[in-house]
Design a protein around this motif. Structure first.
Motif, PDB file in Angstrom:
ATOM      1  N   UNK A  24       0.950  -1.376  -0.372  1.00  0.00           N
ATOM      2  CA  UNK A  24      -0.071   0.002   0.103  1.00  0.00           C
ATOM      3  C   UNK A  24       1.282   1.757  -0.013  1.00  0.00           C
ATOM      4  N   UNK A  25       0.693   1.952  -1.030  1.00  0.00           N
ATOM      5  CA  UNK A  25       1.419   2.702  -1.068  1.00  0.00           C
ATOM      6  C   UNK A  25       0.739   4.414  -1.258  1.00  0.00           C
ATOM      7  N   UNK A  26       0.780   5.624  -0.655  1.00  0.00           N
ATOM      8  CA  UNK A  26      -0.398   6.583  -0.728  1.00  0.00           C
ATOM      9  C   UNK A  26      -0.065   7.499  -1.640  1.00  0.00           C
ATOM     10  N   UNK A  27      -0.284   7.732  -2.896  1.00  0.00           N
ATOM     11  CA  UNK A  27      -0.188   9.226  -3.642  1.00  0.00           C
ATOM     12  C   UNK A  27       1.075  10.442  -3.117  1.00  0.00           C
ATOM     13  N   UNK A  28       1.454  10.507  -4.505  1.00  0.00           N
ATOM     14  CA  UNK A  28       2.584  11.880  -4.113  1.00  0.00           C
ATOM     15  C   UNK A  28       1.660  13.069  -3.478  1.00  0.00           C
ATOM     16  N   UNK A  29       1.619  13.811  -2.375  1.00  0.00           N
ATOM     17  CA  UNK A  29       1.127  15.159  -2.051  1.00  0.00           C
ATOM     18  C   UNK A  29       1.868  15.946  -3.306  1.00  0.00           C
ATOM     19  N   UNK A  30       0.664  16.529  -3.345  1.00  0.00           N
ATOM     20  CA  UNK A  30       1.578  18.446  -4.616  1.00  0.00           C
ATOM     21  C   UNK A  30       2.297  18.860  -3.016  1.00  0.00           C
ATOM     22  N   UNK A  31       2.563  19.563  -4.054  1.00  0.00           N
ATOM     23  CA  UNK A  31       3.964  21.149  -3.207  1.00  0.00           C
ATOM     24  C   UNK A  31       2.032  21.829  -2.445  1.00  0.00           C
ATOM     25  N   UNK A  32       1.324  22.559  -2.540  1.00  0.00           N
ATOM     26  CA  UNK A  32       0.384  22.907  -2.658  1.00  0.00           C
ATOM     27  C   UNK A  32       0.140  22.282  -0.853  1.00  0.00           C
ATOM     28  N   UNK A  33      -0.728  21.093  -1.509  1.00  0.00           N
ATOM     29  CA  UNK A  33      -0.633  19.789   0.085  1.00  0.00           C
ATOM     30  C   UNK A  33       0.358  20.295   0.778  1.00  0.00           C
ATOM     31  N   UNK A  34       1.462  19.811   0.497  1.00  0.00           N
ATOM     32  CA  UNK A  34       2.490  19.716   1.830  1.00  0.00           C
ATOM     33  C   UNK A  34       2.715  20.852   2.280  1.00  0.00           C
ATOM     34  N   UNK A  35       2.312  21.842   1.745  1.00  0.00           N
ATOM     35  CA  UNK A  35       2.959  23.278   2.655  1.00  0.00           C
ATOM     36  C   UNK A  35       1.709  23.698   3.257  1.00  0.00           C
ATOM     37  N   UNK A  36       1.083  23.707   2.706  1.00  0.00           N
ATOM     38  CA  UNK A  36      -0.958  23.856   3.669  1.00  0.00           C
ATOM     39  C   UNK A  36      -0.889  23.013   4.805  1.00  0.00           C
ATOM     40  N   UNK A  37      -0.116  21.535   5.134  1.00  0.00           N
ATOM     41  CA  UNK A  37      -0.475  20.712   6.593  1.00  0.00           C
ATOM     42  C   UNK A  37       0.808  20.885   6.708  1.00  0.00           C
ATOM     43  N   UNK A  38       1.673  22.156   5.871  1.00  0.00           N
ATOM     44  CA  UNK A  38       3.191  22.584   7.151  1.00  0.00           C
ATOM     45  C   UNK A  38       3.013  23.257   7.608  1.00  0.00           C
ATOM     46  N   UNK A  39       1.387  24.314   7.318  1.00  0.00           N
ATOM     47  CA  UNK A  39       0.848  25.655   8.290  1.00  0.00           C
ATOM     48  C   UNK A  39       0.367  25.566   9.021  1.00  0.00           C
ATOM     49  N   UNK A  40      -0.709  24.561   8.934  1.00  0.00           N
ATOM     50  CA  UNK A  40      -1.098  23.710   9.795  1.00  0.00           C
ATOM     51  C   UNK A  40      -0.424  23.185  11.153  1.00  0.00           C
ATOM     52  N   UNK A  41       1.050  22.225  11.053  1.00  0.00           N
ATOM     53  CA  UNK A  41       1.578  21.922  11.866  1.00  0.00           C
ATOM     54  C   UNK A  41       2.176  23.321  12.802  1.00  0.00           C
TER      55      UNK A  41
END
Length: 64
Positions: A24-41
């Motif tokens: 099982x592998x998750x699809x790679x998240x786009x840059x926008x998604x990664x930046x968004x989750x980083x800001x949430x953290x």
């Protein structure tokens, strides 16, 4: 159940889960998604730090 048997069954189940997880592998998240989750953290960490240092909010008590 005897502790050794319980441990053996747990080890077998863990090995099965590890082998399934490899498939099982998750699809790679786009840059926008990664930046968004980083800001949430970052925001969550900042609010957690603020709670530690902020004065407790209590109602003012004025004796009559």
């Amino acid at each position: 159940m005897h502790a050794d048997v319980h441990h053996l069954l747990h080890a077998v189940e863990a090995a099965e889960l590890h082998s399934k997880a490899g498939e099982f592998r998750l699809p790679r998240a786009g840059l926008r998604t990664r930046v968004g989750w980083t800001l949430v953290e970052v925001g969550l960490r900042l609010t957690a730090q603020g709670r530690d240092t902020a004065a407790p909010r209590t109602a003012a008590f004025h004796p009559a």
